[in-house]
Design a protein around this motif. Sequence first.
Motif, PDB file in Angstrom:
ATOM      1  N   VAL A 121       0.875  -1.169   0.000  1.00 14.47           N
ATOM      2  CA  VAL A 121       0.000   0.000   0.000  1.00 14.47           C
ATOM      3  C   VAL A 121       0.915   1.221   0.000  1.00 14.47           C
ATOM      4  O   VAL A 121       1.407   1.644   1.046  1.00 14.47           O
ATOM      5  CB  VAL A 121      -0.937   0.003   1.219  1.00 14.47           C
ATOM      6  N   GLY A 122       1.184   1.755  -1.183  1.00 13.89           N
ATOM      7  CA  GLY A 122       2.197   2.776  -1.332  1.00 13.89           C
ATOM      8  C   GLY A 122       1.685   4.186  -1.093  1.00 13.89           C
ATOM      9  O   GLY A 122       0.499   4.480  -1.253  1.00 13.89           O
ATOM     10  N   ASP A 123       2.641   5.084  -0.722  1.00 10.28           N
ATOM     11  CA  ASP A 123       2.268   6.480  -0.565  1.00 10.28           C
ATOM     12  C   ASP A 123       2.006   7.145  -1.911  1.00 10.28           C
ATOM     13  O   ASP A 123       1.544   8.288  -1.968  1.00 10.28           O
ATOM     14  CB  ASP A 123       3.329   7.244   0.224  1.00 10.28           C
ATOM     15  N   SER A 124       2.269   6.425  -3.003  1.00 10.83           N
ATOM     16  CA  SER A 124       1.904   6.928  -4.333  1.00 10.83           C
ATOM     17  C   SER A 124       0.394   7.078  -4.469  1.00 10.83           C
ATOM     18  O   SER A 124      -0.086   7.687  -5.435  1.00 10.83           O
ATOM     19  CB  SER A 124       2.437   5.999  -5.425  1.00 10.83           C
ATOM     20  N   ALA A 125      -0.367   6.551  -3.500  1.00 13.58           N
ATOM     21  CA  ALA A 125      -1.811   6.793  -3.470  1.00 13.58           C
ATOM     22  C   ALA A 125      -2.101   8.291  -3.445  1.00 13.58           C
ATOM     23  O   ALA A 125      -3.157   8.737  -3.915  1.00 13.58           O
ATOM     24  CB  ALA A 125      -2.447   6.133  -2.243  1.00 13.58           C
ATOM     25  N   GLY A 126      -1.164   9.065  -2.916  1.00 15.93           N
ATOM     26  CA  GLY A 126      -1.351  10.507  -2.896  1.00 15.93           C
ATOM     27  C   GLY A 126      -1.559  11.076  -4.285  1.00 15.93           C
ATOM     28  O   GLY A 126      -2.404  11.960  -4.490  1.00 15.93           O
ATOM     29  N   MET A 127      -0.811  10.568  -5.262  1.00 21.87           N
ATOM     30  CA  MET A 127      -0.938  11.047  -6.632  1.00 21.87           C
ATOM     31  C   MET A 127      -1.976  10.258  -7.417  1.00 21.87           C
ATOM     32  O   MET A 127      -2.801  10.829  -8.135  1.00 21.87           O
ATOM     33  CB  MET A 127       0.419  10.965  -7.341  1.00 21.87           C
ATOM     34  N   VAL A 128      -1.948   8.930  -7.259  1.00 17.83           N
ATOM     35  CA  VAL A 128      -2.802   8.060  -8.074  1.00 17.83           C
ATOM     36  C   VAL A 128      -4.270   8.167  -7.677  1.00 17.83           C
ATOM     37  O   VAL A 128      -5.163   8.164  -8.536  1.00 17.83           O
ATOM     38  CB  VAL A 128      -2.326   6.599  -7.967  1.00 17.83           C
ATOM     39  N   VAL A 129      -4.528   8.271  -6.387  1.00 16.47           N
ATOM     40  CA  VAL A 129      -5.907   8.269  -5.898  1.00 16.47           C
ATOM     41  C   VAL A 129      -6.390   9.681  -5.538  1.00 16.47           C
ATOM     42  O   VAL A 129      -7.499  10.079  -5.906  1.00 16.47           O
ATOM     43  CB  VAL A 129      -6.059   7.339  -4.674  1.00 16.47           C
ATOM     44  N   HIS A 130      -5.555  10.418  -4.813  1.00 11.30           N
ATOM     45  CA  HIS A 130      -6.002  11.720  -4.288  1.00 11.30           C
ATOM     46  C   HIS A 130      -5.720  12.881  -5.234  1.00 11.30           C
ATOM     47  O   HIS A 130      -6.228  13.983  -5.012  1.00 11.30           O
ATOM     48  CB  HIS A 130      -5.351  11.975  -2.929  1.00 11.30           C
ATOM     49  N   GLY A 131      -4.884  12.659  -6.235  1.00  8.62           N
ATOM     50  CA  GLY A 131      -4.640  13.704  -7.213  1.00  8.62           C
ATOM     51  C   GLY A 131      -3.636  14.761  -6.794  1.00  8.62           C
ATOM     52  O   GLY A 131      -3.574  15.834  -7.405  1.00  8.62           O
ATOM     53  N   TYR A 132      -2.832  14.469  -5.761  1.00  7.11           N
ATOM     54  CA  TYR A 132      -1.787  15.405  -5.376  1.00  7.11           C
ATOM     55  C   TYR A 132      -0.689  15.427  -6.437  1.00  7.11           C
ATOM     56  O   TYR A 132      -0.495  14.458  -7.171  1.00  7.11           O
ATOM     57  CB  TYR A 132      -1.173  15.024  -4.025  1.00  7.11           C
ATOM     58  N   ASP A 133       0.067  16.502  -6.475  1.00  3.21           N
ATOM     59  CA  ASP A 133       1.179  16.602  -7.420  1.00  3.21           C
ATOM     60  C   ASP A 133       2.342  15.693  -7.035  1.00  3.21           C
ATOM     61  O   ASP A 133       3.101  15.231  -7.887  1.00  3.21           O
ATOM     62  CB  ASP A 133       1.677  18.045  -7.519  1.00  3.21           C
ATOM     63  N   THR A 134       2.510  15.467  -5.742  1.00  4.00           N
ATOM     64  CA  THR A 134       3.583  14.609  -5.235  1.00  4.00           C
ATOM     65  C   THR A 134       3.008  13.721  -4.129  1.00  4.00           C
ATOM     66  O   THR A 134       1.830  13.840  -3.763  1.00  4.00           O
ATOM     67  CB  THR A 134       4.750  15.441  -4.653  1.00  4.00           C
ATOM     68  N   THR A 135       3.873  12.884  -3.551  1.00  2.00           N
ATOM     69  CA  THR A 135       3.442  12.034  -2.434  1.00  2.00           C
ATOM     70  C   THR A 135       3.483  12.789  -1.106  1.00  2.00           C
ATOM     71  O   THR A 135       2.959  12.302  -0.099  1.00  2.00           O
ATOM     72  CB  THR A 135       4.357  10.801  -2.325  1.00  2.00           C
ATOM     73  N   LEU A 136       4.086  13.947  -1.069  1.00  2.00           N
ATOM     74  CA  LEU A 136       4.320  14.649   0.195  1.00  2.00           C
ATOM     75  C   LEU A 136       3.052  15.007   0.963  1.00  2.00           C
ATOM     76  O   LEU A 136       3.035  14.905   2.195  1.00  2.00           O
ATOM     77  CB  LEU A 136       5.152  15.913  -0.049  1.00  2.00           C
ATOM     78  N   PRO A 137       1.962  15.449   0.320  1.00  2.00           N
ATOM     79  CA  PRO A 137       0.780  15.847   1.114  1.00  2.00           C
ATOM     80  C   PRO A 137       0.041  14.688   1.768  1.00  2.00           C
ATOM     81  O   PRO A 137      -0.793  14.915   2.657  1.00  2.00           O
ATOM     82  CB  PRO A 137      -0.126  16.538   0.077  1.00  2.00           C
ATOM     83  N   LEU A 138       0.280  13.464   1.343  1.00  2.00           N
ATOM     84  CA  LEU A 138      -0.476  12.328   1.888  1.00  2.00           C
ATOM     85  C   LEU A 138      -0.248  12.218   3.390  1.00  2.00           C
ATOM     86  O   LEU A 138       0.889  12.208   3.862  1.00  2.00           O
ATOM     87  CB  LEU A 138      -0.053  11.024   1.205  1.00  2.00           C
ATOM     88  N   THR A 139      -1.326  12.123   4.156  1.00  2.00           N
ATOM     89  CA  THR A 139      -1.227  12.047   5.610  1.00  2.00           C
ATOM     90  C   THR A 139      -1.253  10.600   6.081  1.00  2.00           C
ATOM     91  O   THR A 139      -1.621   9.678   5.339  1.00  2.00           O
ATOM     92  CB  THR A 139      -2.386  12.806   6.272  1.00  2.00           C
ATOM     93  N   LEU A 140      -0.888  10.416   7.335  1.00  2.00           N
ATOM     94  CA  LEU A 140      -0.942   9.086   7.925  1.00  2.00           C
ATOM     95  C   LEU A 140      -2.380   8.591   8.004  1.00  2.00           C
ATOM     96  O   LEU A 140      -2.652   7.398   7.785  1.00  2.00           O
ATOM     97  CB  LEU A 140      -0.306   9.106   9.319  1.00  2.00           C
ATOM     98  N   GLU A 141      -3.323   9.467   8.308  1.00  2.00           N
ATOM     99  CA  GLU A 141      -4.730   9.062   8.391  1.00  2.00           C
ATOM    100  C   GLU A 141      -5.240   8.574   7.038  1.00  2.00           C
ATOM    101  O   GLU A 141      -5.978   7.585   6.959  1.00  2.00           O
ATOM    102  CB  GLU A 141      -5.585  10.233   8.888  1.00  2.00           C
ATOM    103  N   GLU A 142      -4.863   9.261   5.970  1.00  2.00           N
ATOM    104  CA  GLU A 142      -5.264   8.816   4.638  1.00  2.00           C
ATOM    105  C   GLU A 142      -4.643   7.462   4.309  1.00  2.00           C
ATOM    106  O   GLU A 142      -5.290   6.582   3.737  1.00  2.00           O
ATOM    107  CB  GLU A 142      -4.847   9.858   3.593  1.00  2.00           C
ATOM    108  N   THR A 143      -3.388   7.298   4.694  1.00  2.62           N
ATOM    109  CA  THR A 143      -2.699   6.028   4.449  1.00  2.62           C
ATOM    110  C   THR A 143      -3.375   4.885   5.192  1.00  2.62           C
ATOM    111  O   THR A 143      -3.549   3.789   4.655  1.00  2.62           O
ATOM    112  CB  THR A 143      -1.227   6.138   4.889  1.00  2.62           C
ATOM    113  N   LEU A 144      -3.774   5.133   6.438  1.00  5.54           N
ATOM    114  CA  LEU A 144      -4.426   4.090   7.230  1.00  5.54           C
ATOM    115  C   LEU A 144      -5.722   3.621   6.572  1.00  5.54           C
ATOM    116  O   LEU A 144      -6.051   2.429   6.596  1.00  5.54           O
ATOM    117  CB  LEU A 144      -4.708   4.605   8.640  1.00  5.54           C
ATOM    118  N   SER A 145      -6.462   4.541   5.988  1.00  4.07           N
ATOM    119  CA  SER A 145      -7.705   4.170   5.311  1.00  4.07           C
ATOM    120  C   SER A 145      -7.420   3.235   4.142  1.00  4.07           C
ATOM    121  O   SER A 145      -8.111   2.222   3.952  1.00  4.07           O
ATOM    122  CB  SER A 145      -8.432   5.431   4.818  1.00  4.07           C
TER     123      SER A 145
END
Length: 223
Positions: A121-145
């Motif tokens: 379960v990669g932090d690349s979900a930040g870009m692939v799922v949430h549409g962020y420009d990078t992985t940096l904005p992804l939070t721990l709470e989002e990752t846990l979900s």
Amino acid sequence: VGLGGGVRALARTARGALAEWVAAATTTGGLLHQHQHQQHHHHRQHQSHRRRRDFSSGGGPQDPVPIYGTGSSPKSHGARRVTTRSLVRKHRKGEKITVITAYDYPQAKQVDIAGADVVLVGDSAGMVVHGYDTTLPLTLEETLSHCRAAARGVTRALCVGDLPFGCYEASVAAAVESSVRVMKEGAMDAVKMETMNAGRVALARGVVEAGGGGVGPGGITPP
């Protein structure tokens, strides 16, 4: 025969034909109803037999499917799990280890069925799922979900959750705390840290000494 007699004869013929049609329809309807009733009866018998068979071995259904369970605990399924030790054995034998990323239940389920060793379960979900420009904005709470959703789809593979940027780098204590959350609340079997430099090795050592499972990066680092 006069016109009136012909009309009466035609009416009698029509009434007779109608009576025969009604009788045939009634008979067909009765047979159809009887057939449907028999089918329903056989279906109920079959269902009853299945219930008796399922509960005959110990008071509960065979191969129970957890309704609220995460699907990550070995106690929740009968399949033989991939573990960190089994991966070490494969590595020592020179066998290939497959790791595929999944962000939710249906993706993880297909990856597990396909036979991959590790579901990441990669932090690349930040870009692939949430549409962020990078992985940096992804939070721990989002990752846990994402971790919880993916874990429910896995019955065999090792589940590894990324530690998102900012939740573990400050200290060994922060790394241990975030790792414990990913493994307990996210139902992961291990955590992954990015960029294994000397400082990260100390963090990983702290996580492992605290009882967690740690995995280092093996590919490119996303932007």
